[in-house]
Every structure is written in structure tokens, then in C-alpha cells.
Design a protein around this motif. Structure first.
Motif, PDB file in Angstrom:
ATOM      1  N   THR A   5       0.855  -1.189   0.000  1.00  0.00           N
ATOM      2  CA  THR A   5       0.000   0.000   0.000  1.00  0.00           C
ATOM      3  C   THR A   5       0.893   1.241   0.000  1.00  0.00           C
ATOM      4  N   LEU A   6       0.623   2.145  -0.920  1.00  0.00           N
ATOM      5  CA  LEU A   6       1.394   3.393  -0.969  1.00  0.00           C
ATOM      6  C   LEU A   6       0.593   4.504  -0.310  1.00  0.00           C
ATOM      7  N   HIS A   7       1.119   5.043   0.775  1.00  0.00           N
ATOM      8  CA  HIS A   7       0.525   6.217   1.430  1.00  0.00           C
ATOM      9  C   HIS A   7       1.101   7.438   0.718  1.00  0.00           C
ATOM     10  N   GLU A   8       0.260   8.210   0.061  1.00  0.00           N
ATOM     11  CA  GLU A   8       0.793   9.201  -0.874  1.00  0.00           C
ATOM     12  C   GLU A   8      -0.094  10.419  -1.062  1.00  0.00           C
ATOM     13  N   LEU A  29      -0.182  -2.233  -6.482  1.00  0.00           N
ATOM     14  CA  LEU A  29       0.046  -1.284  -5.390  1.00  0.00           C
ATOM     15  C   LEU A  29      -1.290  -0.632  -5.072  1.00  0.00           C
ATOM     16  N   GLU A  30      -1.760  -0.797  -3.846  1.00  0.00           N
ATOM     17  CA  GLU A  30      -2.945  -0.023  -3.450  1.00  0.00           C
ATOM     18  C   GLU A  30      -2.504   1.384  -3.103  1.00  0.00           C
ATOM     19  N   ARG A  31      -3.407   2.349  -3.310  1.00  0.00           N
ATOM     20  CA  ARG A  31      -3.046   3.744  -3.050  1.00  0.00           C
ATOM     21  C   ARG A  31      -3.957   4.327  -1.978  1.00  0.00           C
ATOM     22  N   ARG A  32      -3.341   4.984  -0.983  1.00  0.00           N
ATOM     23  CA  ARG A  32      -4.127   5.680   0.032  1.00  0.00           C
ATOM     24  C   ARG A  32      -3.712   7.155   0.012  1.00  0.00           C
ATOM     25  N   MET A  33      -4.680   8.026  -0.226  1.00  0.00           N
ATOM     26  CA  MET A  33      -4.371   9.429  -0.509  1.00  0.00           C
ATOM     27  C   MET A  33      -4.383  10.308   0.741  1.00  0.00           C
ATOM     28  N   TYR A  34      -3.483  11.259   0.759  1.00  0.00           N
ATOM     29  CA  TYR A  34      -3.408  12.288   1.794  1.00  0.00           C
ATOM     30  C   TYR A  34      -3.253  13.638   1.098  1.00  0.00           C
ATOM     31  N   ASP A  35      -3.692  14.697   1.769  1.00  0.00           N
ATOM     32  CA  ASP A  35      -3.507  16.052   1.238  1.00  0.00           C
ATOM     33  C   ASP A  35      -2.474  16.751   2.127  1.00  0.00           C
ATOM     34  N   ILE A  36      -1.224  16.847   1.611  1.00  0.00           N
ATOM     35  CA  ILE A  36      -0.175  17.451   2.454  1.00  0.00           C
ATOM     36  C   ILE A  36      -0.445  18.924   2.718  1.00  0.00           C
ATOM     37  N   THR A  41      -0.577  14.700   6.962  1.00  0.00           N
ATOM     38  CA  THR A  41       0.528  13.834   7.414  1.00  0.00           C
ATOM     39  C   THR A  41       1.158  14.346   8.712  1.00  0.00           C
ATOM     40  N   ARG A  42       0.558  15.391   9.301  1.00  0.00           N
ATOM     41  CA  ARG A  42       1.061  15.895  10.594  1.00  0.00           C
ATOM     42  C   ARG A  42       0.095  15.546  11.721  1.00  0.00           C
ATOM     43  N   LYS A  43      -0.953  14.798  11.392  1.00  0.00           N
ATOM     44  CA  LYS A  43      -1.939  14.430  12.410  1.00  0.00           C
ATOM     45  C   LYS A  43      -1.396  13.307  13.299  1.00  0.00           C
ATOM     46  N   PRO A  44      -1.807  13.301  14.590  1.00  0.00           N
ATOM     47  CA  PRO A  44      -1.256  12.314  15.535  1.00  0.00           C
ATOM     48  C   PRO A  44      -1.353  10.873  15.041  1.00  0.00           C
TER      49      PRO A  44
END
Lengths: 204, 204
Positions: A5-8, A29-36, A41-44
Motif C-alpha cells: 500500500t502506498l501512502h501518498e 500497489l494499493e493507493r491511500r491518498m493524503y492532502d499534504i 501527514t502531521r496528524k497524531p
């Protein structure tokens, strides 16, 4: 192999680098999306579970987490032709990957991030003051690649390797950071060779 | 193995990193000295022959030249216990080595270079303006190491590896850059473990 899984964030060239490596190797590759830009990616929860360094990409392999894009590419490519078999060439490939992290990304990728995503008008004075040094550093990195690629089709060993994959993502979109690809004709030829590789996928 | 020559400035932690790796492995290394403060590595002969990037260290292997300290350590350590044998751990080791180049060295080592060798009074305004960000970045890198080392004796896999060797040099002299080692007790314990390794050599 365990599930991958790609955290991206798909705007990141570092994330694309892992996706491109997996595509060239035919690995799902599974994809898991974040909005930087929103601080995802700064959340606890992210810091505790995925990466204490608060950064993406992170490659998840089963229940284990591997930060740093070039380390993730190395993991995926072990045992494949993307890691060169000669001892010197393998180390020389890593040389270009460390060059990417130290000389290329902090200049070429940072200027793209500032100008394309933050926006020139939103930069702090501290950021604006750094632009000339980052411009000069990025041009020096691109010129060094160009000089080398004027003599060689690929960065190391006469064939495509992780060295090329590591440097492709932010180089091919460097104009968004104010660099001019036409100033680096050997780099342009190398970009085209990468784009013709079997399994190549474009950036989102 | 071909004859090994280290092109170096002994004040550089990156150069020491290669010398320490060779010492732990019992490999003989000839040393060729340069003075980076006098611009020895920006001279045309150096740029043409040793490293077009104008930097040391460079590991010379016979007639071939390998820049980038972590790539040189990798070359020396191939086939030894300093490169971990498990696939995930080997990639995780590289993760810390890329972290060293991106998060640790540009902050921790640069402040040491500016304060110890350039001198605070000789810094440009541009350099002085960067000190707070480099201080914060270096403290974050040291804190991340400390949090990890509070739970583990070594950075990866329960034994010493190139990850530890890569991060030791600039960490153990970080006080010259204004960082306080006593703020990072788990790091201090880890430094002592490294200094007890068989074959350990100190920085000049």
C-alpha cells in the motif's frame, strides 16, 4: 510478497517515483491518498502509525511501514534488473540516488512546490530569500546530469536502473519550478527514453 | 579488491564515515587530503578527474571514482554484516541513510560547519537568517533518533548496520553546531555502543 500500500499525495514526485517503480516491475500497489497542503501527514494518528517524520510517501508492506521514497523503490526492486548486478555499478546507482536527495530535490522539487502549489505571492520572505540559491543549486544539478547524459544513455551501467527512476519524477516537471528543460538537451533525450519503457505510467 | 583511496578532508564527518566503515571491516584505505576551505575540490583537475560535483569524500576503487559517502560505505560493506540480510531491514537501513542526507546533515552538519569552521562572525546575512530553521530541523532529526533509540539499541534489526555508521559522525560532534547531546539521552547511549565496536576509530 505481502500486500503493498502506498501512502501518498499524488502531487508529490517522490510518491510517483514508487508508483513508477512498481509499474515497471508489474507489482500491484494499493493507493491511500493524503492532502499534504491540509496537514494530513502531521496528524497524531499518521505520526504514530505511518511515519514519525510526518512525511509521505510511505510504502506499507503488510503491517510494516517504510518511509523514504528511494528506500521504498529499493525494497520493490530487489532481485530485479532495476538494481544493477555489478558491485561498483550498484554503489554508483546509490550515488545518484543520494545526489537526488541532497542536490536535486531540495532545489528542483522545492521550487516547484513553492511556485506551483504554495504560489509565489504566498511565500514568506524567508522562502523568497532562498529562491536564488535554490535556482542556482537546481541548475547545477540539472547541468551535472546533462553533462553525464551527453556521454551516456542511462545514468549508470548502460541500462535503466533505480538511479534513472529516482531522478526522473522531479526532472520531468522541473519547468513548474521555473527551470528550462531546453537548456538541458541530453536530459530531454533521457526523459524520452524513460517514457518509452515497457510498463511506464505517467504522473497523475 | 582493487586498491582503495579515500579523497577527503579529515574535518568532514562524511569522510570519517567511510574511514569508520573501512576500519570496522578491517579494510586498508589510503588517504589523500584536500582543504575544502581553500577550494581544493573546486579546481579543474579535481572536477575533471575525481568528482564533477566538486565535493569530497570520493572513494577511489582502482581507477574508478565513487562520490557520495553513503554509496561509498555501501560499496565497502557489500557482503558483510554491516548490510542487513533481511529484505525489509535492508531497505529500512537505507531509509535511515536517506534520512541522514535529507533531514540530518543539512541541519546538524551545516550548523557545525558554519559555527566551527566559518565562524559566526563571518557568516553572511543569508546564512544567519537560515540558522533558526536549521536549528529546528536538526533538533527534530535528533529527537526522532532519540525516540527510536529509546526503544531499540540500534537503528535497524537489533544489530549495528550502515544506518548507525551513517548517522554517527555528525551526531557525535553535534555540540560544535550548538546542539545539546544531553537533551537526547538515548542517542548518548547509542553513541557509546558504537564507540565500543571492535575496530572503531575516532574522528581525527
Amino acid at each position: 510478497m505481502d500486500k503493498l500500500t502506498l501512502h501518498e499525495d499524488p502531487r508529490s514526485g517522490h510518491c510517483y517515483k514508487i508508483r513508477l517503480t512498481a509499474a515497471l516491475l508489474g507489482l500491484p500497489l494499493e493507493r491511500r491518498m493524503y492532502d499534504i497542503m491540509r496537514g494530513d501527514t502531521r496528524k497524531p494518528e499518521f505520526l504514530q502509525t505511518v511515519n514519525a517524520n510526518g512525511r509521505i510517501p510511505v510504502l506499507q508492506i503488510g503491517k510494516r511501514f517504510l518511509p523514504e521514497s528511494n528506500a521504498a523503490c529499493w525494497y520493490l526492486a530487489e532481485g530485479s534488473k532495476l538494481i544493477l548486478s555489478d558491485r561498483f555499478e550498484r554503489a554508483d546507482m546509490l550515488r545518484w540516488m543520494f545526489f537526488e536527495q541532497y542536490n536535486h530535490e531540495p532545489n528542483v522539487a522545492t521550487l516547484r512546490f513553492w511556485l506551483l502549489f504554495v504560489g509565489e505571492g504566498n511565500l514568506s520572505k524567508f522562502q523568497r530569500d532562498q529562491i536564488p540559491a535554490k535556482r542556482a543549486g537546481g541548475e547545477a544539478a540539472l547541468a551535472m546530469m546533462n553533462d553525464h547524459l551527453a556521454q551516456h544513455d542511462w545514468l549508470v551501467g548502460g541500462k535503466v536502473s533505480l538511479a534513472d527512476i529516482a531522478l526522473y519524477p522531479y526532472t520531468h516537471v522541473c519547468e513548474a519550478g521555473g527551470f528550462r528543460l531546453r537548456d538541458y538537451p541530453a536530459v530531454c533525450g533521457w526523459l524520452k527514453r524513460i517514457e518509452k519503457l515497457k510498463g511506464y505510467v505517467p504522473m497523475d
